[in-house]
Design an enzyme around this catalytic site. Structure first.
Site, PDB file in Angstrom:
ATOM      1  N   ASP A 110       0.841  -1.188   0.000  1.00 34.55           N
ATOM      2  CA  ASP A 110       0.000   0.000   0.000  1.00 34.55           C
ATOM      3  C   ASP A 110       0.881   1.244   0.000  1.00 34.55           C
ATOM      4  O   ASP A 110       1.787   1.367   0.822  1.00 34.55           O
ATOM      5  CB  ASP A 110      -0.906  -0.005   1.234  1.00 34.55           C
ATOM      6  N   HIS A 117      -3.589  14.058   0.705  1.00 33.97           N
ATOM      7  CA  HIS A 117      -3.855  13.164   1.839  1.00 33.97           C
ATOM      8  C   HIS A 117      -2.683  13.172   2.821  1.00 33.97           C
ATOM      9  O   HIS A 117      -2.870  13.315   4.028  1.00 33.97           O
ATOM     10  CB  HIS A 117      -4.123  11.744   1.344  1.00 33.97           C
ATOM     11  N   GLU A 183     -10.275   4.174   3.691  1.00 34.07           N
ATOM     12  CA  GLU A 183      -9.388   4.894   2.789  1.00 34.07           C
ATOM     13  C   GLU A 183      -9.797   4.502   1.376  1.00 34.07           C
ATOM     14  O   GLU A 183      -9.715   3.328   0.998  1.00 34.07           O
ATOM     15  CB  GLU A 183      -7.910   4.563   3.063  1.00 34.07           C
ATOM     16  N   GLU A 185      -9.147   4.036  -2.241  1.00 30.94           N
ATOM     17  CA  GLU A 185      -7.899   3.870  -2.974  1.00 30.94           C
ATOM     18  C   GLU A 185      -8.150   3.175  -4.312  1.00 30.94           C
ATOM     19  O   GLU A 185      -9.215   2.614  -4.552  1.00 30.94           O
ATOM     20  CB  GLU A 185      -6.904   3.032  -2.159  1.00 30.94           C
ATOM     21  N   ASP A 217      -9.103   0.530   2.040  1.00 33.21           N
ATOM     22  CA  ASP A 217      -8.123   0.160   3.059  1.00 33.21           C
ATOM     23  C   ASP A 217      -8.671   0.589   4.419  1.00 33.21           C
ATOM     24  O   ASP A 217      -8.352   1.658   4.939  1.00 33.21           O
ATOM     25  CB  ASP A 217      -6.786   0.847   2.750  1.00 33.21           C
ATOM     26  N   ARG A 221      -7.796   4.370  13.252  1.00 32.52           N
ATOM     27  CA  ARG A 221      -6.900   5.504  13.525  1.00 32.52           C
ATOM     28  C   ARG A 221      -6.353   5.483  14.942  1.00 32.52           C
ATOM     29  O   ARG A 221      -5.225   5.957  15.171  1.00 32.52           O
ATOM     30  CB  ARG A 221      -7.626   6.824  13.275  1.00 32.52           C
ATOM     31  N   GLN A 224      -3.696   2.813  15.045  1.00 33.07           N
ATOM     32  CA  GLN A 224      -2.594   3.281  14.195  1.00 33.07           C
ATOM     33  C   GLN A 224      -1.749   4.350  14.897  1.00 33.07           C
ATOM     34  O   GLN A 224      -0.518   4.305  14.868  1.00 33.07           O
ATOM     35  CB  GLN A 224      -3.177   3.837  12.892  1.00 33.07           C
ATOM     36  N   LYS A 237      -4.228  -1.577  10.306  1.00 36.76           N
ATOM     37  CA  LYS A 237      -4.549  -1.729   8.887  1.00 36.76           C
ATOM     38  C   LYS A 237      -4.831  -3.182   8.492  1.00 36.76           C
ATOM     39  O   LYS A 237      -5.547  -3.433   7.523  1.00 36.76           O
ATOM     40  CB  LYS A 237      -3.355  -1.263   8.035  1.00 36.76           C
ATOM     41  N   THR A 241      -8.880  -5.519   4.087  1.00 35.58           N
ATOM     42  CA  THR A 241      -8.766  -4.614   2.937  1.00 35.58           C
ATOM     43  C   THR A 241      -9.724  -5.141   1.879  1.00 35.58           C
ATOM     44  O   THR A 241      -9.618  -6.303   1.488  1.00 35.58           O
ATOM     45  CB  THR A 241      -7.331  -4.613   2.374  1.00 35.58           C
ATOM     46  N   GLU A 342      -9.953  12.780   7.354  1.00 36.07           N
ATOM     47  CA  GLU A 342      -9.802  14.101   6.745  1.00 36.07           C
ATOM     48  C   GLU A 342     -11.141  14.840   6.659  1.00 36.07           C
ATOM     49  O   GLU A 342     -11.203  16.044   6.908  1.00 36.07           O
ATOM     50  CB  GLU A 342      -9.215  13.966   5.340  1.00 36.07           C
TER      51      GLU A 342
HETATM   52 CA    CA Z   1      -3.895   3.118   2.818  1.00 34.31          CA
END
Ligand code: CA
Length: 395
Positions: A110, A117, A183, A185, A217, A221, A224, A237, A241, A342
């Site tokens: 990834d 971002h 996420e 992606e 993904d 948070r 993480q 993570k 996925t 975000e």
């Molecule tokens: Ca990612």
């Protein structure tokens, strides 16, 4: 033109022809290509056993010349009315099938290729310092993820548990993630491998990459934030996925190619832009059916060709089925951000859904769906289908 009865604005006309794996009832899964609201049984239509398989890997391993030949043959079969009687019996309504994970995933990498971002996350995770790390504009940053937990669209996502520690707490606590995120992606699927020790150059991108899919993904948070220093993403993570069921062949995206954004540094030769592999994909992110973001892939700083060149520049080899994802796609505007982190600015600016509820992060029962379209041949638009998943409570 095609002899198929397709609406003029279909996202799955003959300009697209994405590959997937499907199963009808209790039948064994097999490879197909999506046309409108049908899937074409490839093993039957092409009389080729490589498609009578539960993954696309066998076909993907055959290489670029073969991918191109099959696509040309399918285009002929679906446009020349002379083939209609022979092909039509092998079109299966999508409503009658279930799609599967389209390929057996090899390694999973990834990246972190959106400047917008990376800068947003940098501002939130490292306030007071430069939003981008000093290496960011010199190389596409990435990490190796967990391929065994790549799941097909529709798979429910169990809220992960783990350690989390708020900055003002003296020690960590254990429990369900409180900051579960997405996420949005774009994923790139490797068709043909490479030899250990041999880098894959920018110019060889289209010889190795078979096609493109959508990726969510899922990210915790709070897990993480506590675990990521000094070695990067791990349990925040690796729990899941999700990938979309249809792999759009690179050849269908010729019309979507655009130049990447202007470069701020002269890049080292192995990363120097030699060809336009930016892609004009328009993503949409829906939370419980409501559009919350429209991230533009064309704003990505690093191209998928640069990601592949960097990933192999040390001689690391590729295998059929390797998947690498772009990292969260975020554009410069607030409504173009591809993560809730975000969109809600780390919980400081919750946003409101049409049902009146507000969100900073995902709640149990929430469903997230990512879709995308791109300009196709002949003024058409082509679709990527969707990657979707619903959050189940921790267990
Ligand atoms: Ca990612």
């Amino acid at each position: 033109m095609t002899w198929l009865d397709l609406p003029a604005d279909t996202l799955f006309g003959v300009a697209n022809l994405p590959y997937g794996v499907y199963a009808r009832g209790d039948d064994a899964p097999r490879c197909g290509v999506r046309v409108g609201d049908h899937v074409l049984d490839l093993a039957a239509a092409l009389d080729d056993e490589v498609f009578a398989a539960p993954t696309l890997n066998g076909f993907m391993a055959q290489g670029r010349a073969r991918w191109s030949a099959v696509r040309a043959r399918l285009t002929d079969l679906l446009t020349d009315p002379a083939h209609r009687a022979a092909v039509e019996p092998h079109l299966v309504p999508l409503a009658d099938v279930a799609t599967r994970l389209p390929f057996e995933v090899g390694d999973y990498v990834d990246f972190y290729a959106s400047e917008h971002h990376a800068a947003n996350i940098g501002r939130m995770f490292r306030p007071g310092s430069d939003p981008l790390t000093p290496n960011w504009k010199h190389l596409p940053i990435g990490y190796h993820g967990r391929s065994g937990t790549v799941v097909p669209s529709g798979t429910p996502i169990v809220r992960p548990q783990g350690q989390r520690k708020a900055p003002d707490q003296p020690s960590p606590t254990f429990g369900p993630s409180r900051r579960l995120d997405i996420e949005a992606e774009v994923g790139f699927v490797v068709g043909t491998g490479s030899r250990l020790g041999d880098p894959v150059s920018l110019d060889d991108f289209a010889d190795h990459v078979f096609g493109v899919c959508l990726v969510n993904d899922w990210s915790s948070r709070d897990l993480q934030a506590w675990e990521y220093v000094p070695l990067g993403p791990f349990l925040g993570k690796s729990f899941a996925t999700s990938v979309s069921p249809w792999i759009v062949p690179l050849e269908a995206l010729e019309t979507a190619r655009v130049a990447p954004p202007p470069r701020d540094h002269t890049l080292l030769p192995y990363l120097a832009d030699t060809d336009k592999w930016g892609l004009d994909l328009a993503l949409e992110v829906r939370l419980n059916g409501h559009v919350v973001a429209r991230p533009p892939f064309s704003a990505m700083y690093w191209t998928p060709a640069q990601m592949l060149a960097h990933m192999t520049v040390n001689g690391a080899s590729l295998r059929t089925g390797d998947l690498y994802a772009s990292g969260t796609v975020s554009g410069p505007e607030p409504e173009q951000r591809g993560s809730l982190m975000e969109l809600g600015w780390g919980g400081k600016e919750p946003f409101t859904l049409p049902d009146g509820s507000s969100r900073s992060f995902l709640e149990d029962g929430d469903e997230v769906t990512i879709t995308a379209t791109a300009p196709g041949a002949g003024g058409s638009r082509i679709g990527f289908g969707e990657v979707t998943g619903r959050i189940l409570p921790a267990r």
